[in-house]
Design an enzyme around this catalytic site. Sequence first.
Site, PDB file in Angstrom:
ATOM      1  N   CYS A   2       0.850  -1.174   0.000  1.00 14.72           N
ATOM      2  CA  CYS A   2       0.000   0.000   0.000  1.00 14.72           C
ATOM      3  C   CYS A   2       0.901   1.244   0.000  1.00 14.72           C
ATOM      4  O   CYS A   2       1.867   1.308   0.755  1.00 14.72           O
ATOM      5  CB  CYS A   2      -0.945   0.105   1.188  1.00 14.72           C
ATOM      6  SG  CYS A   2      -2.189  -1.176   1.231  1.00 14.72           S
ATOM      7  N   ARG A  27       4.179  -0.493  -4.689  1.00 18.73           N
ATOM      8  CA  ARG A  27       3.868  -1.035  -3.365  1.00 18.73           C
ATOM      9  C   ARG A  27       2.560  -1.814  -3.347  1.00 18.73           C
ATOM     10  O   ARG A  27       2.270  -2.533  -2.391  1.00 18.73           O
ATOM     11  CB  ARG A  27       3.770   0.112  -2.343  1.00 18.73           C
ATOM     12  CG  ARG A  27       5.026   0.922  -2.222  1.00 18.73           C
ATOM     13  CD  ARG A  27       4.831   2.061  -1.255  1.00 18.73           C
ATOM     14  NE  ARG A  27       4.645   1.577   0.098  1.00 18.73           N
ATOM     15  CZ  ARG A  27       5.619   1.308   0.934  1.00 18.73           C
ATOM     16  NH1 ARG A  27       6.859   1.487   0.558  1.00 18.73           N
ATOM     17  NH2 ARG A  27       5.369   0.870   2.144  1.00 18.73           N
ATOM     18  N   TRP A  75      -2.790  -2.666  -1.746  1.00 18.08           N
ATOM     19  CA  TRP A  75      -2.499  -4.101  -1.873  1.00 18.08           C
ATOM     20  C   TRP A  75      -3.384  -4.748  -0.817  1.00 18.08           C
ATOM     21  O   TRP A  75      -3.146  -4.612   0.380  1.00 18.08           O
ATOM     22  CB  TRP A  75      -1.018  -4.358  -1.585  1.00 18.08           C
ATOM     23  CG  TRP A  75      -0.600  -5.767  -1.822  1.00 18.08           C
ATOM     24  CD1 TRP A  75      -0.134  -6.302  -2.994  1.00 18.08           C
ATOM     25  CD2 TRP A  75      -0.574  -6.830  -0.858  1.00 18.08           C
ATOM     26  NE1 TRP A  75       0.156  -7.625  -2.811  1.00 18.08           N
ATOM     27  CE2 TRP A  75      -0.102  -7.977  -1.522  1.00 18.08           C
ATOM     28  CE3 TRP A  75      -0.909  -6.931   0.490  1.00 18.08           C
ATOM     29  CZ2 TRP A  75       0.049  -9.210  -0.873  1.00 18.08           C
ATOM     30  CZ3 TRP A  75      -0.767  -8.150   1.126  1.00 18.08           C
ATOM     31  CH2 TRP A  75      -0.285  -9.272   0.445  1.00 18.08           C
ATOM     32  N   ASN A 101      -1.796   2.298   5.558  1.00 16.00           N
ATOM     33  CA  ASN A 101      -0.948   1.189   5.117  1.00 16.00           C
ATOM     34  C   ASN A 101      -0.640   0.380   6.360  1.00 16.00           C
ATOM     35  O   ASN A 101      -0.146   0.919   7.339  1.00 16.00           O
ATOM     36  CB  ASN A 101       0.337   1.750   4.492  1.00 16.00           C
ATOM     37  CG  ASN A 101       1.406   0.678   4.301  1.00 16.00           C
ATOM     38  OD1 ASN A 101       1.077  -0.494   4.094  1.00 16.00           O
ATOM     39  ND2 ASN A 101       2.659   1.074   4.373  1.00 16.00           N
ATOM     40  N   GLY A 102      -0.943  -0.927   6.326  1.00 16.67           N
ATOM     41  CA  GLY A 102      -0.679  -1.776   7.488  1.00 16.67           C
ATOM     42  C   GLY A 102      -1.873  -2.644   7.804  1.00 16.67           C
ATOM     43  O   GLY A 102      -2.769  -2.799   6.971  1.00 16.67           O
ATOM     44  N   GLU A 487      16.914 -18.361  -7.326  1.00 17.54           N
ATOM     45  CA  GLU A 487      16.556 -16.979  -7.670  1.00 17.54           C
ATOM     46  C   GLU A 487      16.029 -16.902  -9.106  1.00 17.54           C
ATOM     47  O   GLU A 487      15.062 -16.197  -9.379  1.00 17.54           O
ATOM     48  CB  GLU A 487      17.785 -16.073  -7.460  1.00 17.54           C
ATOM     49  CG  GLU A 487      17.632 -14.629  -7.875  1.00 17.54           C
ATOM     50  CD  GLU A 487      16.482 -13.876  -7.193  1.00 17.54           C
ATOM     51  OE1 GLU A 487      15.896 -14.369  -6.231  1.00 17.54           O
ATOM     52  OE2 GLU A 487      16.162 -12.770  -7.686  1.00 17.54           O
ATOM     53  N   LYS A 491      12.313 -15.580 -10.157  1.00 20.63           N
ATOM     54  CA  LYS A 491      12.066 -14.486 -11.130  1.00 20.63           C
ATOM     55  C   LYS A 491      11.009 -14.922 -12.140  1.00 20.63           C
ATOM     56  O   LYS A 491      10.096 -14.182 -12.463  1.00 20.63           O
ATOM     57  CB  LYS A 491      13.339 -14.122 -11.912  1.00 20.63           C
ATOM     58  CG  LYS A 491      14.382 -13.286 -11.236  1.00 20.63           C
ATOM     59  CD  LYS A 491      13.968 -11.909 -10.850  1.00 20.63           C
ATOM     60  CE  LYS A 491      13.320 -11.845  -9.540  1.00 20.63           C
ATOM     61  NZ  LYS A 491      13.783 -11.666  -8.321  1.00 20.63           N
ATOM     62  N   GLU A 494       7.515 -15.161 -10.530  1.00 19.44           N
ATOM     63  CA  GLU A 494       6.957 -13.855 -10.157  1.00 19.44           C
ATOM     64  C   GLU A 494       6.336 -13.117 -11.335  1.00 19.44           C
ATOM     65  O   GLU A 494       5.276 -12.522 -11.202  1.00 19.44           O
ATOM     66  CB  GLU A 494       8.067 -12.941  -9.586  1.00 19.44           C
ATOM     67  CG  GLU A 494       8.470 -13.255  -8.180  1.00 19.44           C
ATOM     68  CD  GLU A 494       9.623 -12.368  -7.707  1.00 19.44           C
ATOM     69  OE1 GLU A 494       9.562 -11.869  -6.583  1.00 19.44           O
ATOM     70  OE2 GLU A 494      10.610 -12.164  -8.456  1.00 19.44           O
ATOM     71  N   HIS A 510      16.280 -37.034  -6.442  1.00 19.19           N
ATOM     72  CA  HIS A 510      15.447 -37.385  -5.290  1.00 19.19           C
ATOM     73  C   HIS A 510      14.027 -36.852  -5.440  1.00 19.19           C
ATOM     74  O   HIS A 510      13.339 -36.641  -4.462  1.00 19.19           O
ATOM     75  CB  HIS A 510      16.073 -36.856  -4.005  1.00 19.19           C
ATOM     76  CG  HIS A 510      17.438 -37.427  -3.748  1.00 19.19           C
ATOM     77  ND1 HIS A 510      17.649 -38.745  -3.440  1.00 19.19           N
ATOM     78  CD2 HIS A 510      18.661 -36.849  -3.805  1.00 19.19           C
ATOM     79  CE1 HIS A 510      18.948 -38.966  -3.300  1.00 19.19           C
ATOM     80  NE2 HIS A 510      19.582 -37.820  -3.517  1.00 19.19           N
ATOM     81  N   LYS A 609       6.122  -4.763  -3.828  1.00 21.72           N
ATOM     82  CA  LYS A 609       7.569  -4.643  -3.668  1.00 21.72           C
ATOM     83  C   LYS A 609       7.979  -4.568  -2.205  1.00 21.72           C
ATOM     84  O   LYS A 609       9.016  -5.083  -1.817  1.00 21.72           O
ATOM     85  CB  LYS A 609       8.054  -3.390  -4.405  1.00 21.72           C
ATOM     86  CG  LYS A 609       9.530  -3.194  -4.320  1.00 21.72           C
ATOM     87  CD  LYS A 609      10.132  -3.004  -5.670  1.00 21.72           C
ATOM     88  CE  LYS A 609      11.615  -3.247  -5.661  1.00 21.72           C
ATOM     89  NZ  LYS A 609      11.955  -4.633  -5.926  1.00 21.72           N
TER      90      LYS A 609
HETATM   91  C1  G6P Z   1       8.701  -8.858  -1.775  1.00 19.25           C
HETATM   92  C2  G6P Z   1       9.312  -8.455  -3.096  1.00 19.25           C
HETATM   93  C3  G6P Z   1      10.565  -9.276  -3.357  1.00 19.25           C
HETATM   94  C4  G6P Z   1      11.536  -9.117  -2.195  1.00 19.25           C
HETATM   95  C5  G6P Z   1      10.885  -9.478  -0.865  1.00 19.25           C
HETATM   96  C6  G6P Z   1      11.767  -9.085   0.307  1.00 19.25           C
HETATM   97  O1  G6P Z   1       8.203 -10.146  -1.862  1.00 19.25           O
HETATM   98  O2  G6P Z   1       8.395  -8.636  -4.153  1.00 19.25           O
HETATM   99  O3  G6P Z   1      11.183  -8.833  -4.549  1.00 19.25           O
HETATM  100  O4  G6P Z   1      12.646  -9.937  -2.410  1.00 19.25           O
HETATM  101  O5  G6P Z   1       9.656  -8.765  -0.710  1.00 19.25           O
HETATM  102  O6  G6P Z   1      11.891  -7.690   0.292  1.00 19.25           O
HETATM  103  P1  G6P Z   1      13.066  -6.863   0.936  1.00 19.25           P
HETATM  104  O7  G6P Z   1      12.727  -5.440   0.643  1.00 19.25           O
HETATM  105  O8  G6P Z   1      13.047  -7.164   2.405  1.00 19.25           O
HETATM  106  O9  G6P Z   1      14.332  -7.304   0.308  1.00 19.25           O
END
Ligand code: G6P
Length: 614
Positions: A2, A27, A75, A101-102, A487, A491, A494, A510, A609
């Site tokens: 948010c 956000r 969000w 926000n929260g 990772e 990606k 996501e 396994h 994010k």
């Molecule tokens: C969210 C974002 C990710 C990020 C994660 C941790 O899920 O979409 O891209 O890696 O939060 O965020 P931070 O700001 O703590 O690295």
Amino acid sequence: MCGIVGYIGSREAYPIIIKALKRLEYRGYDSAGVALINETAELNIYKTKGKVADLEQQVGSHDASGHVGIAHTRWATHGEPNEINAHPHYSASGNLALIHNGIIENYATIKEKLQKAGYEFRSSTDTEVLVQLIEYVQVSHNLDLLSAVQLALQEVIGAYAIAILDRRRPDTIIAARQSSPLAIGIGDNEFFLASDASPIVEHTNRVVYLEDGEIAVLRKGENLHVVTQDNCKVNPQISTINLNIGQLEKGGYPHFMLKEIFEQPDCIRDCMRGRINVEGTDIALSAVIDHQEQLLNARRFVIVACGTSWHAALIGKYLIEQFCRFPVEVEYASEFRYRNPVIDEKDVVIAISQSGETADTLAAIEEAKKKGAFVYGICNAIGSSIARATHTGSFIHVGPEIGVASTKAFTGQVTVLTMLALTLARIKGCISTEKFQEIVGELDQIPEKMKQVVKLNDSIAQLSKIFTYAHNFIYLGRGYNYPVAMEGALKLKEISYIHAEGYPAAEMKHGPIALIDTEMPVVVVATHNQQYEKIVSNIQEIKARQGKVIALVSEGDTQIKKVADYSIELPRTLPCLDPLITTIPLQLLAYHIAICKGKDVDQPRNLAKSVTVE
Ligand code: G6P
């Protein structure tokens, strides 16, 4: 999670807050809304499901005038994303409008109490409960808005950054913070407020970050007034921020994500600036030097993080164990915070977070501090809550990351972890000068090698077209490339919504091997290192089952190129620095597959994010 913004001053508020809202859209972006008070003291509220652009359409030619306003991009936590649940929420009388926000954890209890007092609720949100509560307190105790907010918040359990307008006081915005970020920009007879400083920088570089429990009164023509819930006056600390607008724009790229992938050579150079010497022979991370006693006396290190930062943490474990010979554990912050971990003053906890606002990571830090551990933060966002909550730390200095899928922050985090491990190994005396200088010299070359990797963009874009059919992907790697495989899979998941799993290559037999058939693309990170022959065997096992292998190989490789269906050749580096090179083609692969599938790469569905809720 948010985004909230606000403006009060002499200019028209609407264009300022809409632009600010767009900057905060990373956000959350499932619904948006704005509240403005016009010259005749009318409170106009517009809300819609969808993005800020949809909100602009909704406002259209309606009255959006006024010199004070607040706005929100959501969000969803409580209640589906629709117009009714979108913020701002307003009180029963229609006098108050609030953005939040929260999460208000005890909203159900408060709601029940208010319902008994005759209040009716339109939405399913916890936020509406908050605005009604403030009005209830205001009316029943006959208080001004500030006193009502102070009293109401004493009843509230949870996390919030809020901003409130009162139709009857168009000269004032009240804002408050508890565990959710809130920045206030101080201009010339005007104030800006936002969840982070990015929308503020084009107006002023003077920013106050509210602390937990603080309430700010933004009143036209007056100085910023900050108090606690108990009405103790606080002297706000004004920070000067150095963000430039260019960093917040796409700069000719179609998406922030692509821009941020391409920025990596420069970002990593910035990250090392002032830490690696000009000759490329020495490295020093000042926070390590300044706190060597705490670090050298550590019994072990525990790294806490979430998402992509957690993958960087896994690489950090390999680096610190290999070079510093300290035992290292890596934990999801969300698990760490609730399981009463065995931690004491002999432990060092490293917390990694791009945004510096992730609620679980922040709570893990508090837990570690409570148990006496020394906490070292690795953050990108300067002035963020995590940067302020840790005992010391290092910024990754890669500039604002806007694309929701993290890219340059990951390589920045890995670079800082490498510098941390090397600095610590050096002062602990457990690395030879020769080895140290070899790695530092090679690290210094990484930005140049990254430049060669991003040049593969066009060929990776071509390759991506072949795989849009896939519903599943497997990513494999060994050693330092195992977290890279995870990772890479994250990606893809996501932004393309293709199911993908990252595995240590040897674990394939396994379980995941059962999934392999002619349809299954398997990405193998198979650059040249001590485990090269082993990974060649893993590729043979996949080919024996007709899987489609996309291999990342080192320049000059001949063996794997013969067996793999597709190969991407990458510049050679030391195994411990491999992730800084091998991650980039996986970012590009995910990006182009998502583009081929027509997905919104910068704002993928359901994600945000900055995850400021649990
Ligand atoms: C969210 C974002 C990710 C990020 C994660 C941790 O899920 O979409 O891209 O890696 O939060 O965020 P931070 O700001 O703590 O690295």
